[in-house]
Enzyme design. Sequence first.
Site, PDB file in Angstrom:
ATOM      1  CG  HIS A 225     -32.393   8.646 -16.075  1.00 16.11           C
ATOM      2  ND1 HIS A 225     -31.346   9.424 -16.534  1.00 16.11           N
ATOM      3  CD2 HIS A 225     -33.182   9.475 -15.361  1.00 16.11           C
ATOM      4  CE1 HIS A 225     -31.491  10.674 -16.110  1.00 16.11           C
ATOM      5  NE2 HIS A 225     -32.601  10.731 -15.402  1.00 16.11           N
TER       6      HIS A 225
HETATM    7  O1  RIB Z   1     -30.004   8.406 -12.062  1.00 15.40           O
HETATM    8  C1  RIB Z   1     -31.145   7.801 -12.596  1.00 15.40           C
HETATM    9  C2  RIB Z   1     -31.400   6.490 -11.940  1.00 15.40           C
HETATM   10  O2  RIB Z   1     -31.730   6.684 -10.574  1.00 15.40           O
HETATM   11  C3  RIB Z   1     -32.618   5.748 -12.535  1.00 15.40           C
HETATM   12  O3  RIB Z   1     -32.407   4.375 -12.408  1.00 15.40           O
HETATM   13  C4  RIB Z   1     -33.755   6.175 -11.654  1.00 15.40           C
HETATM   14  O4  RIB Z   1     -34.811   5.199 -11.611  1.00 15.40           O
HETATM   15  C5  RIB Z   1     -33.070   6.226 -10.317  1.00 15.40           C
HETATM   16  O5  RIB Z   1     -33.040   4.913  -9.797  1.00 15.40           O
END
Ligand code: RIB
Length: 319
Positions: free
Chosen positions: A240
């Site tokens: 992500h």
């Molecule tokens: O939904 C994904 C996000 O939430 C990313 O930033 C992961 O590190 C968590 O913080």
Amino acid sequence: MCPMTIPMTEPRPILLDCDPGVDDALALLWLAAHPERFDLQAVTVVAGNAGLENTAANARRILDFLRCDGVPVYAGASRPILKTQGKTSLVHGGDGLGDIGWPPPSRAPEKMHGAQAIINTAHACAGRLHLVATGPLTNLALAVLLAPELPGLIDGVTLMGGAAFGPGNTTPAAEFNFHVDPEAAHILFESGIPIVMAGLDVTRRAVLPPPIMAQLSGPQAPLKGICGKLLAGYDDPCLHDPTAVAYLLDPALFKGVAAHVAIPCTAGDTAGQSVAAISARHLAGRSPNATVLTDLDPVKFATHFLSSMEKLEARLNGN
Ligand code: RIB
Ligand code: CA
């Protein structure tokens, strides 16, 4: 809609606000791999994937690995603006960094609060500072509330968060970073600061194919296989947070659209939803407040990440 253009003057000053977190760590490694593009000014930390003490320690542990002693780490918000407590995630292992056994941090965090550090760094960079945000947006929102001049001092924010055209990952409607602190997301999206939003719409495509995973984990892996070790302790196939860095490195990997993103701050499942209006009818007179990324070339993303890790290893080995 062409995504936001990248200014020619580089290396551009960058501040990373994060909640490490395995994918935050990979995003930081990616920033560090390109000093010719990014001048990392500071790292500010927020509670999210783990409590603030853990995320602040993890940010310093990563910078120790990168031998970035000159990059200050500032601890910020230990809880969301309104909710009495945030949500931690079990996805990142017991210590929030994949339980890979990295040693404790070699230094303490700076005394200044992360939100104040964002303001001070923005003033010091005289309008050129670009924020990369990969956690709940509490520190950025606090900085906006503390310093009304901030929108005129920030080049823009490229963030991982939200889910504009698909389901959330924390509730059916909301992505983790926005759901943990919906009020903070609302404050940032209404601040006037230019935003590029890398939401689940693109991060769900940010999956490393098995051959790339093997090259990051095997005996010839760059950085002694640390990326593979981090990913082994990460219970999510999607990278992500690194998508925010990938966008700054090569916007052509993505497609994006101008949208007005509204963030409901109601209680329950819709808290932190990212409601994106694109058409004139849906905009209803509102101006777009973000470029929402809608597509990503996963193969180019993965190969770029691997080549950057190889570049980082060469730099750390003094080659
Ligand atoms: O939904 C994904 C996000 O939430 C990313 O930033 C992961 O590190 C968590 O913080
Ligand atoms: Ca994160």
